[in-house]
Design a protein around this motif. Structure first.
Motif, mmCIF file in Angstrom:
data_model
loop_
_atom_site.group_PDB
_atom_site.id
_atom_site.type_symbol
_atom_site.label_atom_id
_atom_site.label_comp_id
_atom_site.label_asym_id
_atom_site.label_seq_id
_atom_site.Cartn_x
_atom_site.Cartn_y
_atom_site.Cartn_z
ATOM 1 N N GLN A 163 0.837 -1.209 0.000
ATOM 2 C CA GLN A 163 0.000 0.000 0.000
ATOM 3 C C GLN A 163 0.870 1.257 0.000
ATOM 4 O O GLN A 163 0.599 2.220 -0.731
ATOM 5 C CB GLN A 163 -0.940 0.009 1.207
ATOM 6 C CG GLN A 163 -1.884 1.199 1.198
ATOM 7 C CD GLN A 163 -3.104 0.996 2.063
ATOM 8 O OE1 GLN A 163 -3.349 -0.095 2.559
ATOM 9 N NE2 GLN A 163 -3.868 2.044 2.257
ATOM 10 N N HIS A 164 1.933 1.233 0.803
ATOM 11 C CA HIS A 164 2.837 2.383 0.869
ATOM 12 C C HIS A 164 3.523 2.608 -0.482
ATOM 13 O O HIS A 164 3.643 3.749 -0.949
ATOM 14 C CB HIS A 164 3.889 2.162 1.963
ATOM 15 C CG HIS A 164 4.880 3.276 2.078
ATOM 16 N ND1 HIS A 164 4.559 4.506 2.619
ATOM 17 C CD2 HIS A 164 6.192 3.357 1.706
ATOM 18 C CE1 HIS A 164 5.623 5.290 2.577
ATOM 19 N NE2 HIS A 164 6.627 4.622 2.027
ATOM 20 N N GLN A 167 1.016 4.167 -2.822
ATOM 21 C CA GLN A 167 0.751 5.560 -2.450
ATOM 22 C C GLN A 167 1.898 6.472 -2.849
ATOM 23 O O GLN A 167 1.682 7.569 -3.384
ATOM 24 C CB GLN A 167 0.494 5.663 -0.946
ATOM 25 C CG GLN A 167 -0.865 5.138 -0.527
ATOM 26 C CD GLN A 167 -1.052 5.141 0.983
ATOM 27 O OE1 GLN A 167 -0.099 5.332 1.736
ATOM 28 N NE2 GLN A 167 -2.276 4.916 1.424
ATOM 29 N N LYS A 229 -8.371 8.375 -3.299
ATOM 30 C CA LYS A 229 -7.745 8.804 -2.041
ATOM 31 C C LYS A 229 -6.610 9.795 -2.304
ATOM 32 O O LYS A 229 -6.438 10.768 -1.564
ATOM 33 C CB LYS A 229 -7.217 7.576 -1.285
ATOM 34 C CG LYS A 229 -6.651 7.894 0.087
ATOM 35 C CD LYS A 229 -6.175 6.633 0.790
ATOM 36 C CE LYS A 229 -5.558 6.972 2.145
ATOM 37 N NZ LYS A 229 -5.040 5.770 2.832
ATOM 38 N N GLU A 230 -5.830 9.560 -3.357
ATOM 39 C CA GLU A 230 -4.748 10.495 -3.706
ATOM 40 C C GLU A 230 -5.318 11.824 -4.191
ATOM 41 O O GLU A 230 -4.802 12.892 -3.847
ATOM 42 C CB GLU A 230 -3.834 9.873 -4.763
ATOM 43 C CG GLU A 230 -2.783 10.810 -5.344
ATOM 44 C CD GLU A 230 -1.862 11.452 -4.313
ATOM 45 O OE1 GLU A 230 -1.233 12.475 -4.657
ATOM 46 O OE2 GLU A 230 -1.754 10.952 -3.166
ATOM 47 N N ARG A 233 -6.352 13.615 -1.128
ATOM 48 C CA ARG A 233 -5.185 14.144 -0.399
ATOM 49 C C ARG A 233 -4.739 15.471 -1.005
ATOM 50 O O ARG A 233 -4.434 16.432 -0.294
ATOM 51 C CB ARG A 233 -4.039 13.128 -0.431
ATOM 52 C CG ARG A 233 -2.830 13.508 0.426
ATOM 53 C CD ARG A 233 -1.626 12.640 0.113
ATOM 54 N NE ARG A 233 -1.101 12.875 -1.224
ATOM 55 C CZ ARG A 233 -0.274 13.890 -1.530
ATOM 56 N NH1 ARG A 233 0.113 14.734 -0.605
ATOM 57 N NH2 ARG A 233 0.161 14.032 -2.769
ATOM 58 N N ASN A 242 -8.145 18.210 6.975
ATOM 59 C CA ASN A 242 -7.518 16.930 7.281
ATOM 60 C C ASN A 242 -8.274 15.808 6.564
ATOM 61 O O ASN A 242 -9.431 15.546 6.883
ATOM 62 C CB ASN A 242 -7.539 16.700 8.797
ATOM 63 C CG ASN A 242 -6.968 15.342 9.196
ATOM 64 O OD1 ASN A 242 -6.400 14.622 8.367
ATOM 65 N ND2 ASN A 242 -7.131 14.979 10.450
ATOM 66 N N PRO A 243 -7.628 15.111 5.603
ATOM 67 C CA PRO A 243 -8.346 14.047 4.874
ATOM 68 C C PRO A 243 -8.705 12.860 5.750
ATOM 69 O O PRO A 243 -9.555 12.054 5.380
ATOM 70 C CB PRO A 243 -7.347 13.647 3.776
ATOM 71 C CG PRO A 243 -6.005 14.036 4.293
ATOM 72 C CD PRO A 243 -6.227 15.252 5.150
ATOM 73 N N GLU A 244 -8.077 12.747 6.927
ATOM 74 C CA GLU A 244 -8.408 11.645 7.842
ATOM 75 C C GLU A 244 -9.677 11.935 8.639
ATOM 76 O O GLU A 244 -10.218 11.045 9.293
ATOM 77 C CB GLU A 244 -7.231 11.381 8.800
ATOM 78 C CG GLU A 244 -5.916 11.040 8.100
ATOM 79 C CD GLU A 244 -6.026 9.825 7.191
ATOM 80 O OE1 GLU A 244 -6.716 8.863 7.570
ATOM 81 O OE2 GLU A 244 -5.440 9.858 6.084
ATOM 82 N N ALA A 245 -10.125 13.190 8.636
ATOM 83 C CA ALA A 245 -11.369 13.555 9.330
ATOM 84 C C ALA A 245 -12.374 14.037 8.290
ATOM 85 O O ALA A 245 -12.957 15.118 8.388
ATOM 86 C CB ALA A 245 -11.095 14.638 10.374
ATOM 87 N N HIS A 247 -15.773 13.062 5.942
ATOM 88 C CA HIS A 247 -16.960 12.193 5.948
ATOM 89 C C HIS A 247 -17.867 12.555 4.777
ATOM 90 O O HIS A 247 -18.443 13.638 4.734
ATOM 91 C CB HIS A 247 -17.713 12.323 7.269
ATOM 92 C CG HIS A 247 -16.896 11.936 8.460
ATOM 93 N ND1 HIS A 247 -16.836 10.650 8.942
ATOM 94 C CD2 HIS A 247 -16.058 12.679 9.227
ATOM 95 C CE1 HIS A 247 -16.007 10.609 9.980
ATOM 96 N NE2 HIS A 247 -15.525 11.823 10.172
#
Length: 438
Positions: A163-164, A167, A229-230, A233, A242-245, A247
């Motif tokens: 995955q890394h 990415q 996802k990229e 980002r 923040n892409p981790e927060a 929804h």
């Protein structure tokens, strides 16, 4: 019928080129025999070692490639320094030709590894079958990485490494179709809220109807989740969230609303929050991404409003959730309608048009035709005003100053926006997003 064959030589080293050439020659010979009536496209994937010329890598395989007349114009050697880079390049070739049925011929010990790469880089649109590459076990010239065994679950560190690697490769790719562009409304105060509507530029999605900042992945489309996802980002970096927060609503074309912090419904087209730093988003590729902001109570929301959701009142359902959950006053709530298909282009069957005609006859043009033109934006405004939202607190395409217009017709602007109506089933998606600043 197999449309393409991928021969994976990536893990093989060639100390004695003749052995590798013989292996490839035999494999190509078998493909040619089996596909005399329909020659598939063939991609040979090999490792380009650091410091070596790509041309040199390919030339070492040339003797094995000669003589296959039926495959000649359909055969390509793809060299790269990582499996991710090589496989992504192969995917681009497949997508250029709209190929979906692929046979992968590879060493047995590479099979489980390759399946993980494929799961990340492809969607359910593609069909893969696997065949063992016959490698002589006693050959000194052909070496295969031996840190895993077919049929066993890959160690978590291997999964994380793959995955890394993917990415990192995707992050290295240049943006397509120009810079990333975000449309913003002057109605929403930017000292309290971070918000915007995306356009189609500045991402890495390369398929024409998805190019370039597609922000939704589906099993029915060719853009995998990791590419989306990229793109997200890059959007987050440009917009400052923040892409981790993040929804996004779970589209159901209905009127359910998710309250952040409470039990999440299985499907919902509206979402609200009063938490700082949490970004809410609604997709649109003709349907309206609608953003809601209350600067007094400091709450916000997003909704996806297609024609069904509009009739079911998803926008007012989102407003009502803000009122009931956060004590918002209807008079303080600001509503912005993003890019969506306009009444110039959007048509529905007469039976569905009747529902919009009941809201207001002005929502329908050519009402007596089999497929009248529909104005889902006007219908949304009318329902919001009837629900108590002040007319001046709604921004849509009816504003007098067109320099402030962000509610463009998605179908009319192929350079700026995605459109399901215009592009068909493999369409891209833009979003509207909003969050409360810390």
């Amino acid at each position: 019928m197999v449309e393409a064959v991928l021969i994976d030589l990536f893990s093989l080293t060639a100390n004695l080129q003749s052995n590798l050439q013989g292996l490839l020659h035999n494999t190509l010979e078998a493909i040619e025999k089996c596909s005399s009536s329909h020659a598939p496209f063939v991609y040979v994937m090999c490792c380009q070692r650091q410091g070596s010329e790509r041309k040199g890598e390919q030339e070492s395989l040339l003797p094995a490639l000669r003589g296959f007349q039926s495959l000649k114009r359909r055969l390509e050697v793809v060299c790269a320094q990582t499996t991710a880079a090589a496989l992504y390049t192969v995917k681009q070739r497949l997508d250029e030709k709209d190929l979906s049925i692929i046979k992968v011929i590879l060493p047995t010990l590479r099979k489980d590894l390759m399946k993980v790469y494929i799961n990340h880089l492809f969607t359910a649109v593609y069909q893969f079958e696997f065949e063992d590459l016959q490698v002589a076990p006693d050959s000194e010239s052909l070496q295969i990485s031996e840190h895993q065994h077919e049929g066993q679950m890959l160690p978590s560190q291997d999964m994380a490494f793959i995955q890394h690697e993917i990415q990192m490769y995707l992050e290295s790719l240049p943006s397509l179709k120009g810079e990333l562009t975000i449309l913003r409304s002057s109605l929403i105060p930017d000292d309290i809220f971070l918000h915007g509507f995306t356009t189609r530029t500045g991402g890495i999605s390369y398929i024409p109807t998805l190019s370039s900042c597609n922000l939704f992945s589906s099993s029915k489309r060719r853009d995998p989740q990791i590419v989306v996802k990229e793109n997200l980002r890059r959007l987050a970096n440009a917009a400052g969230f923040n892409p981790e927060a993040f929804h996004r609503v779970k589209v159901d074309h209905a009127n359910a609303v998710c309250i952040m912090g409470k039990t999440e419904p299985d499907d919902y087209d509206g979402i609200v929050t009063d938490q700082k730093g949490v970004t809410l988003a609604a997709p649109g590729a003709d349907c309206i991404p609608v953003l809601f902001a209350d600067p007094v109570r400091r709450a916000c929301g997003a909704a996806h409003s297609g024609w069904k959701g509009t009739l079911l009142g998803v926008s007012m359902a989102t407003v009502n959730a803000m009122v009931s959950e956060y004590g918002c006053n209807m008079k303080d709530i600001l509503v912005v309608l993003g890019p969506s298909v306009g009444p110039c282009c959007y048509r529905l069957p007469h039976e569905s048009a009747k529902e919009f005609h009941r809201i207001d006859p002005k929502c329908v043009r050519l009402f007596d035709s089999a497929n009248p033109y529909i104005d889902i934006r006007r219908a949304t405004r009318i329902l919001l005003e009837r629900g108590g939202i002040l007319p001046e607190n709604i921004q849509d395409d009816s504003i007098t100053d067109q320099n402030q217009n962000i509610t463009f017709c998605t179908a009319c602007h192929p350079d700026k926006f995605y459109s399901h109506f215009r592009d068909g089933t493999n369409f891209g998606t833009q979003i509207g997003f909003i969050s409360i600043k810390d």
